[in-house]
Design a protein around this motif. Structure first.
Motif, PDB file in Angstrom:
ATOM      1  N   UNK A  79      46.630  44.725  19.662  1.00 52.30           N
ATOM      2  CA  UNK A  79      47.082  45.900  20.404  1.00 52.30           C
ATOM      3  C   UNK A  79      46.671  45.864  21.861  1.00 52.30           C
ATOM      4  N   UNK A  80      45.457  45.364  22.129  1.00 52.19           N
ATOM      5  CA  UNK A  80      45.004  45.250  23.519  1.00 52.19           C
ATOM      6  C   UNK A  80      45.872  44.316  24.326  1.00 52.19           C
ATOM      7  N   UNK A  81      46.241  43.168  23.730  1.00 53.50           N
ATOM      8  CA  UNK A  81      47.115  42.224  24.428  1.00 53.50           C
ATOM      9  C   UNK A  81      48.484  42.843  24.673  1.00 53.50           C
ATOM     10  N   UNK A  82      49.018  43.551  23.680  1.00 49.41           N
ATOM     11  CA  UNK A  82      50.326  44.195  23.832  1.00 49.41           C
ATOM     12  C   UNK A  82      50.301  45.226  24.960  1.00 49.41           C
ATOM     13  N   UNK A  83      49.196  45.934  25.100  1.00 53.68           N
ATOM     14  CA  UNK A  83      49.072  46.924  26.178  1.00 53.68           C
ATOM     15  C   UNK A  83      49.049  46.228  27.536  1.00 53.68           C
ATOM     16  N   UNK A  84      48.324  45.122  27.650  1.00 56.19           N
ATOM     17  CA  UNK A  84      48.314  44.367  28.904  1.00 56.19           C
ATOM     18  C   UNK A  84      49.725  43.868  29.251  1.00 56.19           C
ATOM     19  N   UNK A  85      50.461  43.436  28.253  1.00 55.19           N
ATOM     20  CA  UNK A  85      51.839  42.983  28.487  1.00 55.19           C
ATOM     21  C   UNK A  85      52.711  44.131  28.971  1.00 55.19           C
ATOM     22  N   UNK A  87      33.435  38.284  36.114  1.00 57.50           N
ATOM     23  CA  UNK A  87      34.251  37.268  36.759  1.00 57.50           C
ATOM     24  C   UNK A  87      35.403  36.798  35.853  1.00 57.50           C
ATOM     25  N   UNK A  88      35.222  36.917  34.531  1.00 60.63           N
ATOM     26  CA  UNK A  88      36.230  36.414  33.590  1.00 60.63           C
ATOM     27  C   UNK A  88      37.073  37.526  32.969  1.00 60.63           C
ATOM     28  N   UNK A  89      36.856  38.759  33.399  1.00 62.54           N
ATOM     29  CA  UNK A  89      37.483  39.902  32.742  1.00 62.54           C
ATOM     30  C   UNK A  89      39.006  39.929  32.911  1.00 62.54           C
ATOM     31  N   UNK A  90      39.517  39.204  33.906  1.00 67.13           N
ATOM     32  CA  UNK A  90      40.957  39.213  34.165  1.00 67.13           C
ATOM     33  C   UNK A  90      41.723  38.153  33.382  1.00 67.13           C
ATOM     34  N   UNK A  91      41.042  37.342  32.595  1.00 64.71           N
ATOM     35  CA  UNK A  91      41.718  36.287  31.841  1.00 64.71           C
ATOM     36  C   UNK A  91      42.842  36.824  30.947  1.00 64.71           C
ATOM     37  N   UNK A  92      42.632  37.923  30.190  1.00 62.11           N
ATOM     38  CA  UNK A  92      43.735  38.454  29.375  1.00 62.11           C
ATOM     39  C   UNK A  92      44.924  38.921  30.210  1.00 62.11           C
ATOM     40  N   UNK A  93      44.636  39.455  31.398  1.00 57.89           N
ATOM     41  CA  UNK A  93      45.712  39.928  32.265  1.00 57.89           C
ATOM     42  C   UNK A  93      46.504  38.746  32.818  1.00 57.89           C
ATOM     43  N   UNK A 144      47.385  28.391  28.609  1.00 53.34           N
ATOM     44  CA  UNK A 144      46.202  27.538  28.507  1.00 53.34           C
ATOM     45  C   UNK A 144      44.987  28.445  28.668  1.00 53.34           C
ATOM     46  N   UNK A 145      44.211  28.658  27.605  1.00 51.15           N
ATOM     47  CA  UNK A 145      43.081  29.585  27.712  1.00 51.15           C
ATOM     48  C   UNK A 145      42.078  29.189  28.787  1.00 51.15           C
ATOM     49  N   UNK A 146      41.860  27.905  28.951  1.00 51.76           N
ATOM     50  CA  UNK A 146      40.952  27.446  30.006  1.00 51.76           C
ATOM     51  C   UNK A 146      41.538  27.764  31.379  1.00 51.76           C
ATOM     52  N   UNK A 147      42.852  27.573  31.499  1.00 49.05           N
ATOM     53  CA  UNK A 147      43.521  27.906  32.760  1.00 49.05           C
ATOM     54  C   UNK A 147      43.412  29.383  33.076  1.00 49.05           C
ATOM     55  N   UNK A 148      43.530  30.250  32.062  1.00 49.80           N
ATOM     56  CA  UNK A 148      43.406  31.686  32.276  1.00 49.80           C
ATOM     57  C   UNK A 148      42.007  32.050  32.749  1.00 49.80           C
ATOM     58  N   UNK A 149      41.004  31.424  32.162  1.00 52.68           N
ATOM     59  CA  UNK A 149      39.618  31.677  32.559  1.00 52.68           C
ATOM     60  C   UNK A 149      39.370  31.203  33.993  1.00 52.68           C
ATOM     61  N   UNK A 150      39.876  30.024  34.319  1.00 52.28           N
ATOM     62  CA  UNK A 150      39.707  29.507  35.682  1.00 52.28           C
ATOM     63  C   UNK A 150      40.403  30.405  36.699  1.00 52.28           C
ATOM     64  N   UNK A 151      41.581  30.898  36.356  1.00 44.19           N
ATOM     65  CA  UNK A 151      42.318  31.763  37.285  1.00 44.19           C
ATOM     66  C   UNK A 151      41.583  33.082  37.483  1.00 44.19           C
ATOM     67  N   UNK A 164      41.529  32.611  21.760  1.00 45.03           N
ATOM     68  CA  UNK A 164      40.728  31.467  22.212  1.00 45.03           C
ATOM     69  C   UNK A 164      40.096  31.760  23.566  1.00 45.03           C
ATOM     70  N   UNK A 165      40.861  32.386  24.463  1.00 45.51           N
ATOM     71  CA  UNK A 165      40.320  32.749  25.774  1.00 45.51           C
ATOM     72  C   UNK A 165      39.153  33.724  25.625  1.00 45.51           C
ATOM     73  N   UNK A 166      39.283  34.694  24.719  1.00 41.25           N
ATOM     74  CA  UNK A 166      38.193  35.646  24.488  1.00 41.25           C
ATOM     75  C   UNK A 166      36.973  34.948  23.885  1.00 41.25           C
ATOM     76  N   UNK A 167      37.212  34.009  22.979  1.00 40.61           N
ATOM     77  CA  UNK A 167      36.116  33.265  22.361  1.00 40.61           C
ATOM     78  C   UNK A 167      35.377  32.431  23.397  1.00 40.61           C
TER      79      UNK A 167
END
Length: 251
Positions: free
Chosen positions: A82-88, A140-146, A155-162, A114-117
């Motif tokens: 549900x959290x991911x759907x809300x971000x979308x 610093x990593x809170x925006x990865x889901x967004x 790419x979960x690693x790419x999301x974290x890096x971004x 995986x990104x959350x893990x």
């Protein structure tokens, strides 16, 4: 480098909430409130005396976790979805229906998990180092889901890096802002639940009414999660300069 403006972030978050309220309330009702309420109703919480040491806590929570592992995992998975759907739904790059957002959330859900893990694995060592380093890394990593929701990052690693790149020079600002919201929300929720508890206690002669208490706790908890979601999205919009896109939607 963009510096975070708290007032603009707050106003942007409230504008997001108003602009998407029908969609996010529908998603939150099914995927945040319902599993939270059902879990509270049907899974008995462990009883603590307040005097437990670490061994005492382990003795209480180990059987609780063993007996309710499936329910805990199922509830958390549904709430995370549900959290991911809300971000979308809130993502400025998207202009789709709730059904489309749910389908996209289903396709991206594994990446999101995986990104959350990975975020948790990065934050955990910092929490053991006097808490603050872990809290900073989390900010610093809170925006990865967004990033996953708005940019279609798979790419979960790419999301974290971004997320790390977007929050450069704003880690402590983000941490303080969300901490203020969290403390205020926790105090407000505690006050509401205390008032409801007193009213229910008086009405039932001190026996209490778990249904009402669980209902209020689930509603206030869901509202708090929604506020945090729009706050995080607003931080993302502020740091990426996408506020103009959002303004156009409001108008």
């Amino acid at each position: 480098m963009v510096k975070l403006n708290y007032m603009q972030c707050w106003n942007g978050a409230m504008a997001l909430l108003g602009a998407h309220k029908e969609a996010i309330l529908a998603i939150a009702g099914v995927f945040l409130f319902l599993p939270t309420f059902l879990f509270a109703q049907f899974v008995a919480q462990p009883i603590l005396t307040g005097d437990e040491d670490l061994n005492g806590l382990l003795a209480v929570y180990t059987p609780y976790l063993n007996e309710n592992a499936l329910a805990i995992m199922a509830s958390n998975f549904v709430i995370s979805f549900g959290g991911l759907a809300i971000y979308l739904t809130l993502a400025p790059s998207r202009n789709t229906t709730v059904a489309d957002d749910l389908i996209t959330a289903l396709k991206a859900f594994l990446i999101y998990l995986i990104a959350n893990l990975l975020t948790g694995l990065l934050v955990l060592p910092g929490l053991f180092l006097f808490v603050l380093p872990g809290a900073y890394i989390w900010a610093r990593l809170v925006l990865a889901p967004v990033v996953i929701a708005d940019r279609g990052e798979r790419n979960p690693v790419g999301a974290i890096k971004k997320s790390w790149s977007l929050t450069q020079n704003n880690g402590f600002s983000i941490l303080l802002f969300i901490l203020i919201i969290a403390v205020t929300g926790t105090i407000t929720i505690g006050a509401v639940q205390a008032v409801v508890g007193i009213i229910v206690g008086l009405a039932t002669g001190g026996a209490g009414w778990p249904f009402i208490e669980n209902l209020v706790a689930s509603l206030t908890g869901t509202a708090f999660q929604l506020v945090l979601a729009v706050i995080i999205m607003s931080v993302y919009l502020e740091l990426t300069g996408k506020k103009r896109d959002v303004t156009e939607v409001f108008n």
